[in-house]
Design an enzyme around this catalytic site. Structure first.
Site, mmCIF file in Angstrom:
data_model
loop_
_atom_site.group_PDB
_atom_site.id
_atom_site.type_symbol
_atom_site.label_atom_id
_atom_site.label_comp_id
_atom_site.label_asym_id
_atom_site.label_seq_id
_atom_site.Cartn_x
_atom_site.Cartn_y
_atom_site.Cartn_z
ATOM 1 N N GLN A 76 0.886 -1.115 0.054
ATOM 2 C CA GLN A 76 -0.093 0.085 0.043
ATOM 3 C C GLN A 76 0.898 1.213 -0.181
ATOM 4 O O GLN A 76 1.021 2.052 1.056
ATOM 5 C CB GLN A 76 -0.977 -0.041 1.208
ATOM 6 N N SER A 77 1.740 1.364 -1.046
ATOM 7 C CA SER A 77 2.792 2.392 -0.840
ATOM 8 C C SER A 77 2.274 3.742 -1.543
ATOM 9 O O SER A 77 1.954 3.865 -2.941
ATOM 10 C CB SER A 77 3.894 2.051 -1.722
#
Ligand SMILES: *Cc1c(COP(=O)(O)O)cnc(C)c1O
Length: 332
Positions: free
Chosen positions: A76-77
């Site tokens: 979930q960058s």
């Protein structure tokens, strides 16, 4: 520092606001005055700190003739989302290598940033196990692209090299100018410390302008000692690149390792409290992975009386709220 000599793309068109948080300060006892620097409102799809760093890194990529960006991040960058977003803006292809730091955490159908990777049209997404050598993994992707005649440019995780960290040395200058204009004496800047470009850049900028404001990093993944070493190394490189003539003292680096919980991206009770409290007192959204944990650490320090009464304190909001929507269950 003369940061004007470095090529950049001009993604940061105006300064981000510094706002007083009256309700939040009161909720914490009212002894200190808490301000927030709204880098969550930076341009770029969804906002957040990586835009300041990518401004310098993507300028370098274009100078070197790249037509494709390759970068990496967690599943979930925010960094992967923003690199992709600016690539779209520049007409570049963008390929992502995602590190599954928590086993089983990559879900192709997940919301939040993962949803945006697809909506924004990532060229490819490869997922590798936690602990993989990310630079090598990105090199593999880049080699494949070169074989197809593309000209890839690799941006390290978080755009946290000295070039990217210049974006936060510039932010430090921006903040000291704003504080001068408002007429505000700040005792400390509190920020999340992850891949360290933000912390290192702010430190280099504050030190390089002799501002004498302490910078407190709240770790999101590493121990105090490991993070302080990482920040010191990158801050020294950044200060040198920016032309600061004196070496940075190790005593300038302060990190808190007590608010990580069981690991990177794994929720803590105090993170949930921090996200909820800021939402309900000021209607400002934090994120579960970085700013929520950093704010939890900040709240704990305020409650413990770490700052003298009457001190003005500045929290750097580095963004990340798009990730909130991948963690809905935590806030039920
Ligand atoms: C990447 C990120 C950070 C951490 O910044 P680093 O420069 O990697 O230390 C903090 N907050 C958010 C929302 C981020 O995406």
């Amino acid at each position: 520092m003369n940061l004007g000599k470095f090529p950049r793309r001009g993604y940061v068109r105006t300064e981000t606001p510094i706002e007083f948080l009256p309700n939040f300060s009161k909720a914490l006892g009212g002894k200190v005055n808490i301000y927030i620097k709204r880098d969550d409102l930076l341009p770029g799809c969804g906002g957040g700190n990586k835009t300041r760093k990518l401004d310098f890194c993507i300028a370098d990529a274009l100078k070197k003739g790249a037509d494709t960006l390759v970068t990496c991040g967690a599943v979930q960058s925010n960094h992967a989302r923003l690199t992709l977003a600016w690539a779209v803006h520049e007409g570049l292809d963008c390929h992502l290598v995602l590190e599954e730091r928590v086993k089983g955490s990559y879900k192709p159908e997940a919301s939040g940033n993962n949803f945006l990777y697809k909506l924004l049209g990532a060229g490819s997404i490869s997922v590798v196990p936690g602990g993989s050598p990310m630079l090598e993994e990105m090199e593999k992707v880049a080699a494949g692209l070169r074989a197809k005649g593309k000209k890839p440019y690799i941006i390290p995780g978080g755009a946290s090299n000295a070039l990217g960290a210049l974006g936060y040395a510039a932010c430090a200058q921006e903040m000291t100018e704003q504080l001068f204009r408002i007429g505000l004496d700040i005792g400390a800047i509190v920020l999340p410390s992850g891949s360290a470009g933000t912390h290192a850049g702010v430190l280099a900028g504050i030190f390089g302008s002799n501002a004498g404001i302490s910078v407190l990093g709240m770790n999101v993944s590493r121990t105090k000692q490991a993070q302080e070493e990482l920040v010191y190394k990158l801050a020294s490189e950044t200060a040198e690149l920016a032309g600061v003539s004196h070496p940075l003292p190790t005593s300038a680096v302060t990190c808190f390792g007590d608010y990580v919980g069981t690991g990177y991206s794994l929720p803590t009770e105090t993170m949930i409290e921090a996200v909820t409290l800021l939402a309900r007192t000021e209607a400002i959204l934090l994120d579960p992975v970085y700013t929520g944990k950093a704010m939890a650490g900040f709240i704990d320090q305020v409650r413990k009386g770490a700052f003298p009464a009457g001190t003005n304190l500045l929290f750097l909001h580095t963004g990340g709220s798009p990730a909130l929507y991948a963690y809905l269950d935590l806030f039920k």
